[in-house]
Design an enzyme around this catalytic site. Structure first.
Site, mmCIF file in Angstrom:
data_model
loop_
_atom_site.group_PDB
_atom_site.id
_atom_site.type_symbol
_atom_site.label_atom_id
_atom_site.label_comp_id
_atom_site.label_asym_id
_atom_site.label_seq_id
_atom_site.Cartn_x
_atom_site.Cartn_y
_atom_site.Cartn_z
ATOM 1 N N ASP A 1 -1.772 51.416 62.508
ATOM 2 C CA ASP A 1 -2.214 51.755 61.159
ATOM 3 C C ASP A 1 -3.620 51.219 60.970
ATOM 4 O O ASP A 1 -3.923 50.098 61.362
ATOM 5 C CB ASP A 1 -1.278 51.121 60.134
ATOM 6 C CG ASP A 1 0.007 51.923 60.017
ATOM 7 O OD1 ASP A 1 -0.064 53.140 60.213
ATOM 8 O OD2 ASP A 1 1.058 51.319 59.759
ATOM 9 N N GLU B 1 -11.928 45.822 45.754
ATOM 10 C CA GLU B 1 -13.153 46.631 45.744
ATOM 11 C C GLU B 1 -14.063 46.176 44.601
ATOM 12 O O GLU B 1 -15.261 45.991 44.789
ATOM 13 C CB GLU B 1 -12.823 48.133 45.558
ATOM 14 C CG GLU B 1 -12.349 48.829 46.807
ATOM 15 C CD GLU B 1 -10.830 48.869 46.885
ATOM 16 O OE1 GLU B 1 -10.187 48.184 46.061
ATOM 17 O OE2 GLU B 1 -10.293 49.561 47.776
ATOM 18 N N THR C 1 -6.672 54.718 35.443
ATOM 19 C CA THR C 1 -5.403 55.453 35.387
ATOM 20 C C THR C 1 -5.478 56.578 36.408
ATOM 21 O O THR C 1 -6.571 56.989 36.818
ATOM 22 C CB THR C 1 -5.144 56.072 34.004
ATOM 23 O OG1 THR C 1 -6.083 57.142 33.827
ATOM 24 C CG2 THR C 1 -5.296 55.068 32.878
ATOM 25 N N ARG D 1 -9.048 58.289 36.783
ATOM 26 C CA ARG D 1 -9.531 57.788 38.074
ATOM 27 C C ARG D 1 -10.898 57.126 37.973
ATOM 28 O O ARG D 1 -11.696 57.181 38.895
ATOM 29 C CB ARG D 1 -9.520 58.910 39.122
ATOM 30 C CG ARG D 1 -8.081 59.243 39.524
ATOM 31 C CD ARG D 1 -7.897 60.482 40.357
ATOM 32 N NE ARG D 1 -8.820 60.585 41.465
ATOM 33 C CZ ARG D 1 -9.567 61.662 41.689
ATOM 34 N NH1 ARG D 1 -9.505 62.698 40.872
ATOM 35 N NH2 ARG D 1 -10.352 61.708 42.728
ATOM 36 N N VAL D 2 -11.140 56.531 36.825
ATOM 37 C CA VAL D 2 -12.349 55.710 36.702
ATOM 38 C C VAL D 2 -11.951 54.416 36.013
ATOM 39 O O VAL D 2 -10.897 54.327 35.371
ATOM 40 C CB VAL D 2 -13.464 56.390 35.885
ATOM 41 C CG1 VAL D 2 -13.952 57.662 36.543
ATOM 42 C CG2 VAL D 2 -13.004 56.652 34.455
ATOM 43 N N SER D 3 -12.792 53.371 36.173
ATOM 44 C CA SER D 3 -12.576 52.136 35.423
ATOM 45 C C SER D 3 -13.949 51.639 34.991
ATOM 46 O O SER D 3 -14.978 52.134 35.476
ATOM 47 C CB SER D 3 -11.863 51.095 36.275
ATOM 48 O OG SER D 3 -12.695 50.720 37.352
ATOM 49 N N ASP E 1 6.656 50.765 57.895
ATOM 50 C CA ASP E 1 7.489 50.048 56.937
ATOM 51 C C ASP E 1 8.216 50.973 55.971
ATOM 52 O O ASP E 1 9.289 50.664 55.511
ATOM 53 C CB ASP E 1 6.652 49.011 56.165
ATOM 54 C CG ASP E 1 5.400 49.618 55.562
ATOM 55 O OD1 ASP E 1 5.234 50.850 55.674
ATOM 56 O OD2 ASP E 1 4.601 48.868 54.994
#
Lengths: 559, 669
Positions: free
Chosen positions: B298, B339, B367, B371-373, B505
């Site tokens: 992975d 990030e 959210t 898809r931004v913060s 997993d």
């Protein structure tokens, strides 16, 4: 040892290396499934097609064909008195001797408990023995082909077709090659006639009857098929069976040429010629060790003789025409290759020279070996070596990408244990029974060597005799025949069973993590495993024979 | 798992010595044919020795010593196995302790013994309680301390529904509560299997061990022939060989050394894995690990450190770098993801002295819809996010083309672009990058030399994947990989004859785990994954796959090295015993006594003593394994042949000579 002697030896090895490639390519054409001219019609005629056989089918065909061959040859020998081509008017051969001879020729051994020119009719020689010389050689090569397919093919159930392989080898290789060789031998002075003998007046004025016969044709296949059964009792030491030095050299080359070629057939079939060269290198390396010891021992000579003022090497039992180097070389070639033709008496070699010839046979005739037999023999050792040492690289052992697992191990152990079981077991039997003890001419360790040599020769399917041993007794005829039969088919059956298992396995691709089965390291390793496993098994017996003999001679003791 | 214990502790040695005697039981001994034959021969010699005493034979003292060393050879072999087992037993005992007296609380309030639980029962486990059985969390979230099985004391989260739903009996809930549906019957659980494994109770011979046992039995048969025919040969020479001498020759020639150590090597191999916190469900899996050709790894966590990090700020035309840095920093101040933190760190590096979180600021949370913060400071809204998401927020932004240009460039090099906007104004792009782990390139180089192909599995797009693959030196990659892709890749490799290892997993990894030759399931994974794999990594560290391959190889190498050593020892033993036996028949053969051993009796005795004591001397090597280093097969072979092949030839010449000097000096023979 002389410069000329070493030149002979190295020219021989160089020529074998040079001939291996064309020989291997020729054999590959027969191995390959592409059809050959005329064969389709032949198979239609015989009612068989190139239908593939499983290992069981292949093994049944090999056994059935060879047992039928024994029965046929036995019948010919018993009935030769009433059969044509019997100018000397020989009677039928005694039963045990006929049995021994039949097994002997079918198993590619050609142990001869009879004197050829004084026992057998031309019919027996030509239709009986010579035919089996061809077929036993073809059987060996056919089994080798099946064994090669085990590695070359991936995830299939079949090993080819015995009848096809055998027909091809006989018809397209052995017969034409022997026809050419026969003409060459005739040109060199070997007789080829149906006359029984000529009578000559000797210098002393007495009459001497000199036996003749179809010698050249039998000589050709006797060498090329590593059969070794001579037309004359003294085999290739006879001037008619080995007239010139060049004929002698040609005979040695033809003993090795097919066995050496098969290694490259294998390399070509598995798509990596180096795999073949590596096997050939291991064979020739062991061969060179044997030649060196023998030539050294013979050239050094017998200290007992030297104490009496006879200088030089050991000339006892040698054809003066050939001398020490050629005789030593021939002896190692013929015992390494399970041929068994001789140009000198191995019995009269120095003990260490005799040891080499015996040890060659005890290793299972894998140093080039009998046609076919030597190849599958050494590959069984390779499987053993890969397993023992292969673990040391941290992977499940594999050879040519085929995993070597419990089944392969079991069968390889059987194939390898057959030799000591029958060589040592029968030698032990002969050493303690009255019938056995009646055989050897000499006493002491040398007498023991005579017995040990006989069984090593029989089980190894070599056929050469140490000399000295009186083998034409019911005891030796029976026990030697048992040894020859088991020594042949006790290895062929496990070999085919191994092949049957391997051919069904998937072939893993080779990578840097794979166990390296090419190159100098592997050559050394394979040779060492052959010497150690073989050596450890036979060392005690050899110590009581030739090694004890050696120290006695060195100490100036005469028996 | 218990901490590293030394090889020979007092209790283990004492218990092993006792077990060595118990293992003389013929029904146990027969599992090892070579040792069984040795025991038979020893018993036979004992009878002959008693007879020699009874008849007052002068050789009784000599025969007695041979008998003594024969039995000791068998006992040493048993001892080696017992020591290996003993180390596992100590661990098993501590595991058992965690399991003792577990009680289970059913939902209806009844409290029952854990052993009475059935599959499908649901139990509730509260703070401070121990989970009574293996199962899946069906309700609740809790911190669980799994130190009892993993040795790791930091608690882990267990919750229902996701990939972290599996719980194991014997672990302790340290905060909150969970309800667990039992998935393993009493005695069948993970802990039970672990105990059985480390104890070696359920140990079966692996395929390779069986093949090796056949070879060793075959060699024994061949030597039986070689030695068994000697009396007849001696009779021919007009002499005889005493039975005890033949017995001594036979036992020294048969491969007792490797046979005595064989099962110890196997047990120790499993044990090394256990100490490495990996549980192999069978010895077969450990062997397969050594054969692996292809490793599926992975990306995240194995090849790259888990998270992407900011590496550059790229302002749009007309925007100063300072403004972009300041805005990006503000937009990330409330972002606690790795990030986000990396953006702040990079900003502080480039422009030190940035302000703290303004008092009036409101975080704009990430959210899955937006898809931004970012940060809302009064009217001013600072956001960062995926390029398309930010563009959607500001449909008619200027510079949109330039932004697209920059972000495409970043994507092409394998990076991830994050757009930054201040209100309606686009400012620029933050370049986020996967950071390849230090040293991973060298590791892949090692694996390549060993002939192992590495394949990176990632959900990234092919462009990004290719770039990371190039940077990390991995041989191949599988981008935008779905579980089906993984399965198909494994099948394809296997069809080409390759053996494949992977770790996983999730429940959707289960088919691929089951298909692979070595499937390592993470302990944090789902029950389905743990069932499908043939190994479980208790530390849940996917990097360990590489070491597991090494441990598998080491196990096979140890077996091969000791086999080679054992067989090459025989040469020296011949030179000790053969002249001793034969010198009476042919005095000339005394010349073979190249070691110059004192007398025939002392030579025979020295050989058999060497043959016996080499077993315990090699036990540490058998347990620790031979030194393993990553190299191609050719150099591994050359190295091991030099040490164990040539060493095996030489060592007994020296050893037997020294023992002979001692035996002669002490007048033992």
């Amino acid at each position: 040892m002389t410069f000329a002697g070493w030149t002979l030896i190295f020219v021989f090895i160089a020529l074998i290396i040079a001939l291996a490639k064309p020989s291997g390519a020729l054999l590959f054409r027969l191995y390959d499934s592409r059809p050959l001219p005329l064969e389709a019609g032949l198979f239609r005629l015989a009612g068989t097609g190139p239908r593939e056989q499983s290992w069981v089918g292949y093994a049944v065909a090999v056994l059935a064909f060879n047992i039928a061959g024994i029965a046929l040859l036995f019948a010919i020998l018993k009935l030769q008195g009433g059969l044509p081509l019997n100018p000397q008017g020989f009677e039928g051969v005694e039963s045990w001797l006929a049995f021994n001879t039949a097994v002997s020729f079918v198993t590619n051994t050609n142990w001869q408990n009879y004197g050829g020119e004084t026992t057998l009719s031309h019919f027996s020689q030509m239709v009986g023995l010579t035919v089996q010389n061809f077929l036993s050689a073809a059987t060996g090569i056919a089994v080798a082909f099946a064994f090669i397919r085990a590695f070359a093919r991936s995830s299939v159930a079949t090993l080819g077709n015995f009848w096809v392989d055998m027909t091809r080898v006989t018809l397209y290789l052995l017969l034409p090659a022997c026809a050419i060789l026969t003409v060459v031998y005739v040109a060199m002075g070997v007789p080829q006639t149906l006359a029984a003998s000529v009578t000559a007046t000797t210098v002393e004025g007495t009459q001497q009857v000199i036996a003749l016969g179809p010698v050249a044709s039998q000589l050709a296949i006797k060498m090329l098929g590593t059969n070794g059964g001579g037309f004359f009792n003294v085999n290739s030491a006879h001037p008619f069976e080995n007239p010139t030095a060049l004929a002698n050299f040609l005979q040695m080359l033809s003993i090795f040429v097919l066995g050496a070629g098969l290694t490259l057939t294998f390399g070509k079939a598995v798509g990596n010629l180096r795999q073949g060269w590596t096997i050939l290198a291991a064979m020739l390396g062991l061969f060179l060790i044997g030649v060196t010891v023998t030539y050294w021992a013979e050239a050094a000579g017998n200290p007992i003789h030297q104490a009496l003022g006879i200088a030089g090497g050991n000339m006892e039992g040698k054809e003066v025409r050939f001398g020490i180097a050629a005789t030593a070389l021939f002896a190692v070639v013929t015992t390494a290759a399970s041929c068994g033709a001789v140009i000198g008496m191995h019995d009269s070699f120095m003990p260490l020279g005799g040891l080499v010839t015996m040890f060659n046979m005890q290793l299972g005739e894998v140093i080039v070996g009998g046609v076919g037999a030597g190849f599958y023999g050494i590959l069984i050792y390779a499987i053993l070596a890969v397993f023992i040492a292969g673990l040391m690289v941290g992977r499940t052992p594999e050879y040519i990408g085929k995993k070597i697992e419990a089944r392969e191990m079991k069968l390889a152990v059987i194939a390898i244990a057959v030799l000591p079981l029958f060589i040592l077991g029968l030698t032990a039997l002969a050493s303690v029974t009255e019938a056995g003890l009646a055989g050897p001419l000499a006493g002491g360790p040398h007498g023991f060597s005579e017995i040990l040599y006989a069984y090593s020769s029989a089980v190894g399917n070599n056929g050469s005799a140490f000399g000295g041993l009186t083998g034409n007794t019911p005891f030796y005829n029976i026990t030697l025949a048992i040894g020859m039969f088991v020594g042949r088919f006790g290895v062929i059956l496990p070999a085919l069973a191994i092949a049957g298992g391997l051919v069904a396995k998937r072939r893993q691709p080779e990578g840097p993590g794979s166990f390296p089965t090419t190159g100098a390291l592997w050559v050394g390793l394979l040779a060492a495993i052959i010497l150690i496993v073989g050596g450890l098994t036979f060392l005690p017996a050899l110590a009581l024979g030739p090694i004890a003999d050696h120290f006695q001679v060195a100490a100036g003791m005469l028996l | 798992m218990s901490p590293q214990t030394s090889l020979f502790t007092g209790p283990i040695v004492r218990a092993a010595a006792r077990d060595a005697l118990i293992k003389l039981n013929p029904s146990t001994l027969i599992r090892n044919p070579v040792m069984f034959v040795t025991a038979i021969v020893a018993a036979l010699s004992t009878v002959l020795w008693v007879r020699a005493i009874a008849t007052g034979s002068g050789t009784a003292a000599f025969e007695g010593q041979i008998v003594f060393w024969l039995w000791l050879t068998v006992l040493f072999g048993n001892f080696a196995e017992a020591v290996a087992e003993g180390r596992g037993k100590a661990q098993a005992a501590s595991l058992r302790a965690t399991k003792a007296d577990l009680r289970a609380k059913l939902l209806d309030g009844r409290v029952v013994d854990a052993s009475a639980l059935q599959i499908g029962d649901v139990v509730r486990v509260d703070t401070g309680e121990v989970i009574p059985a293996d199962g899946e969390v069906v309700a609740g979230v809790a911190f669980v301390n799994e130190a009892a099985i993993t040795g790791e004391s930091a608690p882990v989260i267990r919750e229902g529904g996701g990939d972290r739903s599996a719980v194991t009996a014997g672990t302790r809930v340290i905060a909150d509560w969970i309800e667990v549906r039992v998935t393993a019957a009493a005695g069948q659980g993970f802990l039970d299997r672990m105990i059985a494994l480390v104890e070696g109770a359920s140990r079966q011979k692996t395929p390779n061990e069986i093949a090796l046992t056949i070879l060793l039995a075959g060699l024994t048969l061949i030597f039986l022939i070689a030695v068994g025919t000697l009396p007849a040969f001696a009779a021919y020479a007009g002499g005889s060989i005493a039975v005890p001498v033949l017995v001594a020759l036979f036992v020294t020639l048969i491969p007792t050394t490797i046979s005595g150590l064989l099962s110890a090597i196997g047990i120790a191999g499993m044990d090394r894995l256990v100490r490495f916190n990996v549980l192999a469900k069978s010895g077969r899996a450990v062997e397969a690990a050594g054969d692996i050709d292809t490793l599926l790894l992975d990306k995240t966590g194995t090849i790259t450190i888990g998270d992407r990090q900011a590496v550059a700020f790229m302002p749009l035309p007309g925007v100063s770098e300072g403004e972009l840095i300041a805005s990006a920093r503000l937009a990330s101040l409330a972002d606690e993801t790795p990030e986000g933190r990396s953006i702040v760190v990079l900003a502080d590096e480039k422009a030190p002295g940035g302000e703290g979180l303004p008092a009036a600021a409101e975080p704009i949370a990430f959210t899955s819809q937006t898809r931004v913060s970012g940060l809302q400071i009064g009217e001013r809204s600072l956001v960062k996010g995926a390029v398309d998401a930010v563009m959607r927020r500001i449909p008619n932004a200027r510079n949109a083309d330039a932004l697209k240009q920059i972000s495409d460039d970043i994507a092409r090099t394998g990076g991830t672009p994050l757009a930054v906007a201040d209100g309606e104004r686009l400012l620029g792009v933050i370049h986020l990058k996967d950071i390849v782990k230090a040293g991973i390139r060298e590791r892949f180089g090692e694996l390549r030399r060993m002939g192992i192909k590495t394949v990176m599995i990632t959900g990234d797009n092919p462009l990004t994947a290719a770039s990371i693959a190039a940077e990390s030196g991995v041989d191949d990659f599988l981008a935008e990989a779905t579980p089906e892709d993984k399965l198909a890749y494994i099948r394809r490799e296997q069809e080409g004859g390759k053996l494949v290892a992977m770790c996983g997993d999730g429940t959707n990894d289960a088919p691929a785990l089951a298909q692979s030759d070595v499937g390592v399931a993470m302990n944090t994974g789902t029950q389905a994954a743990r069932e499908a794999g043939n190994m479980v990594d208790l530390d849940s560290d996917p990097t360990k796959l590489i070491e597991i391959v090494g441990l598998g190889k080491q196990l096979l190498m140890t077996r091969g090295a000791l086999t080679t050593f054992s067989i090459s020892n025989d040469v020296a033993k011949y030179f000790a015993i053969l002249p001793a036996i034969f010198v009476v028949l042919y005095p000339g053969l005394g010349a073979l006594n190249v070691m110059g051993l004192g007398s025939p009796e002392s030579a025979i005795l020295s050989a058999i003593i060497f043959n016996a004591i080499i077993i315990p001397l090699l036990v540490p090597l058998a347990l620790k394994g031979v030194t393993y280093r990553a190299a191609d097969a050719g150099s591994l072979l050359a190295r091991n042949l030099a040490i164990y092949g040539v060493g095996g030839l030489v060592a007994p010449f020296i050893g037997i000579k020294f023992i002979d000097m001692a035996v002669t000096g002490l007048n033992l023979a």
